[in-house]
Design an enzyme around this catalytic site. Sequence first.
Site, PDB file in Angstrom:
ATOM      1  N   GLU A 115      37.900  36.162  38.684  1.00  9.07           N
ATOM      2  CA  GLU A 115      37.865  34.960  39.332  1.00  9.07           C
ATOM      3  C   GLU A 115      37.339  35.004  40.669  1.00  9.07           C
ATOM      4  O   GLU A 115      37.135  36.238  41.263  1.00  9.07           O
ATOM      5  CB  GLU A 115      39.246  34.401  39.673  1.00  9.07           C
ATOM      6  CG  GLU A 115      39.917  33.837  38.366  1.00  9.07           C
ATOM      7  CD  GLU A 115      41.035  33.214  38.427  1.00  9.07           C
ATOM      8  OE1 GLU A 115      41.271  32.259  37.664  1.00  9.07           O
ATOM      9  OE2 GLU A 115      42.061  33.658  39.197  1.00  9.07           O
ATOM     10  N   CYS A 128      34.781  33.961  47.868  1.00  6.27           N
ATOM     11  CA  CYS A 128      35.916  35.006  47.981  1.00  6.27           C
ATOM     12  C   CYS A 128      35.401  35.592  46.746  1.00  6.27           C
ATOM     13  O   CYS A 128      35.632  34.868  45.403  1.00  6.27           O
ATOM     14  CB  CYS A 128      37.303  34.559  48.011  1.00  6.27           C
ATOM     15  SG  CYS A 128      38.442  35.777  47.595  1.00  6.27           S
ATOM     16  N   CYS A 135      43.970  44.841  38.716  1.00  6.07           N
ATOM     17  CA  CYS A 135      44.408  45.795  39.786  1.00  6.07           C
ATOM     18  C   CYS A 135      45.316  46.998  39.578  1.00  6.07           C
ATOM     19  O   CYS A 135      46.181  46.638  38.751  1.00  6.07           O
ATOM     20  CB  CYS A 135      44.603  44.744  41.032  1.00  6.07           C
ATOM     21  SG  CYS A 135      44.703  45.513  42.739  1.00  6.07           S
ATOM     22  N   CYS A 139      50.944  45.369  44.128  1.00  8.82           N
ATOM     23  CA  CYS A 139      51.853  44.697  45.425  1.00  8.82           C
ATOM     24  C   CYS A 139      52.775  43.509  44.898  1.00  8.82           C
ATOM     25  O   CYS A 139      52.375  42.762  43.983  1.00  8.82           O
ATOM     26  CB  CYS A 139      50.932  43.998  46.330  1.00  8.82           C
ATOM     27  SG  CYS A 139      49.595  45.165  46.907  1.00  8.82           S
ATOM     28  N   CYS A 142      51.935  39.771  44.981  1.00  8.81           N
ATOM     29  CA  CYS A 142      50.489  39.332  44.475  1.00  8.81           C
ATOM     30  C   CYS A 142      50.366  39.064  42.797  1.00  8.81           C
ATOM     31  O   CYS A 142      51.014  39.945  42.059  1.00  8.81           O
ATOM     32  CB  CYS A 142      49.573  40.399  44.883  1.00  8.81           C
ATOM     33  SG  CYS A 142      47.787  39.957  44.187  1.00  8.81           S
ATOM     34  N   CYS A 364      45.028  32.946  47.812  1.00 13.91           N
ATOM     35  CA  CYS A 364      45.095  34.216  48.232  1.00 13.91           C
ATOM     36  C   CYS A 364      46.162  34.501  47.349  1.00 13.91           C
ATOM     37  O   CYS A 364      47.516  34.176  47.419  1.00 13.91           O
ATOM     38  CB  CYS A 364      45.515  34.499  49.708  1.00 13.91           C
ATOM     39  SG  CYS A 364      44.365  34.231  50.640  1.00 13.91           S
TER      40      CYS A 364
END
Length: 391
Positions: A115, A128, A135, A139, A142, A364
């Site tokens: 994205e 962004c 990933c 985290c 997230c 975010c």
Amino acid sequence: MRRGLEAGVKVGAAAAPAPGAAEAGRTPLIGLSREELAREIAALGEPAFRARQLWHWLYCRGAGRFADMTTLSKAFRARLEARYGLARPQASQDQRSADGTRKWLCRFADGQEAECVHIPEADRGTLCISSQVGCTLTCRFCHTGTQRLVRNLEAGEIVGQLMLARDALGDWPSGGAERAITNLVLMGMGEPLYNFDNVAKALGILMDPEGIALSKRRITLSTAGVVPMIRRCGESLGVNLAVSLHAVTDALRDELVPLNRKYPVAELIKACRDYPGANNARRITFEYVMLRGVNDSPADARALARLLKGIPSKVNLIPFNPWPGAPYACSAPATIARFADIVAEEGYVATVRAPRGRDIMAACGQLKSASVKPPRRARSAPPQAAAVPSS
Ligand code: SAH
């Protein structure tokens, strides 16, 4: 204003073929460095200035077809057409938030997806972008962290996200004051310092003064703290650094950002202290997600200020953006304001990041694609790209 587009409604079609299918066998030009492009053109027996002209068409004019490159002879265009491709990633989804934020799900040649988000503000427009599909960092707060790493993005795929966004926003040619994209942040999916070579090559293309010409001062790379790569990032790219700190003790940071077990707080802070090019005019941003009852007390705020002592820094508090199944809640606005006040009283610039695009899961930490790693045997065939929303 939005001409019938409802907030959060998908406006893109998922029907277009993946770029790889349309350009099979041809070398993609987007993602070649200036030097690589020059070598390709020299190998065709063309004079060097042709490579510069081509670069101009690619990155100043945003030409999506060789036919549009009218300063090149027809014969040369035909030769290029036979060998090279101009494809960008496809927007397999295109969503708009009520607040003007726009999110694209970018589908790459092999069908994998990541994205990319445009955030318009009064004085700037920030794009962004993602550096990986999925990933590795996990985290805990997230959403992307719940998706396993599928693969690194190639330089052309990183640059391609900006090309796609500028196509969609009508943001060509490069230069000029009224650009929709003035700033770039590597804060999308993935850890940019775990894909350093491709990120560095992509930024080299995006910063080239004869092309898109983004200044390093308008680019921010965000890392969860890959300590051994931080110096290199400053030395070879010179971009602004943002560090996803989120906690000041190893005990808590180990839990929130598991990478901390490898590179603990003290090492991370030392790397920031030594970051090349950081000074009071170019501060390091410390991102700090506000999690209710977890890291948001006045004592945490004071400890944060103590930790940053002597580092040219600013603190960016990020109200936690929820996602389905998230194990945290966002701190109350008054708690966030109090936290910001304490940090400011200690002499740091403290900003609270306004959540943008929450209604389309573009804020975010809300990004996630449906891409999964294909099973080993099937890897040569493009996987079926599942065009489903991120939630
Ligand atoms: N891997 C890099 C790049 C991702 S940047 C990094 O960690 O910095 C994305 C930013 O959003 C990071 O600061 C991340 O910690 C933060 N973030 C992740 N999930 C979030 C959430 N749910 N709410 C608010 N911020 C979040």
